[in-house]
Design an enzyme around this catalytic site. Structure first.
Site, short mmCIF file in Angstrom:
data_model
loop_
_atom_site.label_atom_id
_atom_site.label_comp_id
_atom_site.label_asym_id
_atom_site.label_seq_id
_atom_site.Cartn_x
_atom_site.Cartn_y
_atom_site.Cartn_z
N ASP A 96 -3.16 -12.46 7.20
CA ASP A 96 -2.87 -11.38 6.26
C ASP A 96 -1.50 -11.64 5.65
OD1 ASP A 96 -2.69 -8.89 4.98
OD2 ASP A 96 -3.72 -7.89 6.63
N ASP A 197 -2.46 -8.94 0.72
CA ASP A 197 -2.22 -7.50 0.69
C ASP A 197 -1.84 -7.03 -0.72
OD1 ASP A 197 -1.72 -5.00 2.28
OD2 ASP A 197 0.32 -5.29 1.53
N GLU A 248 -6.78 -7.76 -1.52
CA GLU A 248 -6.85 -6.30 -1.45
C GLU A 248 -6.37 -5.78 -2.79
OE1 GLU A 248 -5.05 -2.51 1.03
OE2 GLU A 248 -3.76 -4.19 0.54
N HIS A 322 -7.80 -0.85 9.02
CA HIS A 322 -6.67 -0.22 9.70
C HIS A 322 -6.04 0.91 8.88
CE1 HIS A 322 -5.13 -3.20 6.98
NE2 HIS A 322 -3.96 -2.60 7.01
N ASP A 323 -6.46 1.06 7.62
CA ASP A 323 -5.91 2.11 6.75
C ASP A 323 -6.91 3.24 6.51
OD1 ASP A 323 -3.39 1.04 6.31
OD2 ASP A 323 -4.04 -0.15 4.60
#
Length: 548
Positions: A96, A197, A248, A322-323
């Protein structure tokens, strides 16, 4: 070479996955220790959220040093061992990369603050307005102004996220070169996949006030975004045909994603877009209590499915990360039909066109945290909004209810391995509380049961490998306007797949519009589901019908 269209990615939040040294934090060795579990599930890639050196103001998305591993997660030797052991099992690692911003603790930013012009140009510093206000009225995504004043320069730096996350200046070629070097370093360690990200925010447009106040239109999918991604591709990961990438994309448009994830491979392999996970928001505001809009959910997913297919572009498919809150709590149910609804939601996503992502614990039907006290929360965004909501006049109990539904901590509670204390995650005190339902919802329990949610995910992952129609087929939405049914058809070289899902906990009857002659049911979430022209679908019933 692994074909990403037939692959499934398993996402790990290392901090909450498995702790081998009893300090209450998951670590890299914990991932190595559980590789056989991931192999049994059938995943091809493991995406790990950042484990680089970081002050952890935003759970590692504030990177201080891109080349070193945060000691709380282990050492470079631990990473190399994980890489070797994963490779033995045919599993590849996805790292990531957070390149929109660094941590304010980064050496680059520290040198910038010391007045080093080279490094000051790595970031975005601007003079304020003549009236003493920040350069623009943009809002940070974590609340408050997106600008922070630095007295020694009489200037402000931009931080679209936390104040401790200054944005990098991608218009500076030296910054772009630094980023390429980071990617090449990890390629040298055998990494075969990268997730970038909020990568569509790296190219900033004009710096001026926004009438809505949030500034998004000036920095989302900015003027040089495609140029910068093509350059990053050409100078780093694009040099290895085996590497897959996912971007993302924050508040993006489909038109931009046609290009980000185009089949020509010049930018990225695929994209995450989040529009389908805003159907229980009010506009763009997530800190509210509104029921999910099922019609809108279907419309968004189907529009992206058909639009991306028409432009030969590829989707990443997901409900959880995770968000995001846990999907079974969000769109399914935690009670009587917990198992059926979790399996139905899995089927909806995994049979679509794209590469599925499974977030740790999703394959067990893990639920939201159910925290009742602000002291249990760890997420900076949730803690800020608990105060903001009350400042807006909401009662404390209403603020809690909103956090219980929308907080990112819902997905960050530790992985539930066993019914023992702390869910078998740690022998120490976990960094965030374990969900009390670990006693009944855990990996040990599910591996032992033939009809478990885990085994349903395992079958879906295998089906993508076995049936070309899932990996390569086109998609036709069915019953777009139906208030309860989520159904679609996939077709490829003489194979047809019908995916039929009752999205709710109440029975329904449906006259199937397709002729079902020759179809067999290859997967369902009830033991006796069959292909019938008139279907009586039970609560959350889900069927996958196949004909060759």
């Amino acid at each position: 070479m692994t074909d990403f269209r037939k692959s499934t990615v398993y996402q790990i939040y290392p901090k909450s996955f498995y702790d081998t040294n009893g300090d209450g934090l998951g670590d890299l060795r914990g991932i190595t220790r559980k590789l056989d579990y991931i192999k049994e599930l059938g995943a091809d890639y493991i995406w790990m959220t950042p484990f680089f050196v970081s002050p952890q103001n935003d759970n590692g998305y504030d990177v201080e040093d891109y080349y070193n591993i945060d000691p709380r997660y282990g050492t470079m030797e631990d990473f190399e061992e994980l890489s070797r052991e994963a490779e033995k099992r045919g599993i590849r690692l996805m790292l990531d990369m957070v390149f929109n911003h660094t941590s304010s603790h980064s050496q680059w930013f520290q040198k910038a603050l010391a007045g080093d012009e080279k490094y000051k140009n790595y970031y975005i510093f601007k003079k304020g307005k003549e009236n003493g206000e920040p350069p623009t009225n943009w809002e940070s995504k974590f609340g408050g102004s997106a600008w922070e004043y630095v007295p020694q320069f009489d200037e402000y730096y931009l931080h679209l996220f936390d104040v401790s996350q200054p944005d990098l200046n991608w218009d500076n070629p030296e910054v772009r070169k630094e980023v390429q070097n980071v990617v090449k370093f990890w390629m040298g360690k055998g990494v075969k996949a990268f997730r970038f990200d909020v990568v569509n925010l790296i190219s900033k447009g004009e710096f001026r006030d926004d009438e809505t106040g949030d500034g998004r239109k000036f920095y989302t999918d900015g003027p040089n975004i495609h140029k910068y991604l093509q350059e990053l591709n050409a100078e780093s990961f694009g040099q290895d045909a085996e590497i897959i990438t996912v971007g993302e994309m924050s508040s993006t448009t489909m038109e931009n994603c046609f290009q980000y994830a185009s089949g020509d491979g010049k930018e990225l392999s695929m994209v995450f877009s989040f529009h389908h996970l805003k159907v229980d928001f009010m506009g763009n505001e997530k800190w509210v209590l509104v029921p999910a809009d099922f019609g809108k959910l279907k419309q968004i997913l189907f529009d992206w499915q058909t639009g991306m297919a028409e432009h030969n572009a590829w989707n990443a498919l997901f409900w959880c990360n995770h968000d995001q809150p846990r999907v079974v709590s969000r769109f399914g149910e935690e009670g009587k039909y917990w198992k059926e609804s979790a399996k139905m939601l899995a089927t909806v996503i995994h049979c679509l066109r794209g590469t599925p992502y499974v977030y740790q614990g999703e394959e067990l039907g893990m639920t939201n945290a159910g925290f009742t006290d602000i002291s249990q929360y760890r997420d900076v965004e949730s803690i800020n909004h608990f105060r903001i909501l009350q400042d807006k006049g909401l009662s404390e109990s209403d603020a809690y209810r909103i956090l219980q539904i929308h907080s990112r901590d819902n997905s960050r509670t530790p992985m539930q391995w066993t019914g023992e204390e702390n869910g078998g995650f740690t022998t120490g005190t976990p960094w965030i509380s374990v969900n009390p339902n670990a006693e009944t919802i855990n990996a040990e329990e599910e591996l032992a049961q033939e009809d478990s949610i885990f085994h349903h995910y395992q079958k879906l992952i295998q089906m993508r490998k076995d049936y070309d129609v899932i990996a390569y087929g086109d998609i036709t939405p069915l019953e777009r306007k139906h208030p309860q049914l989520f159904a679609y058809k996939r077709e490829y070289q003489g194979e047809t797949l019908l995916v039929i899902n009752n999205f709710y906990g109440r029975e329904m009857t449906w006259e199937c519009t397709e002729n079902l002659k020759g179809f067999t049911c290859i997967l369902s979430n009830y033991p006796d589901s069959k292909a019938e022209q008139t279907m009586k679908l039970r609560p959350y019933e889900s069927l996958v019908l196949y004909r060759k």
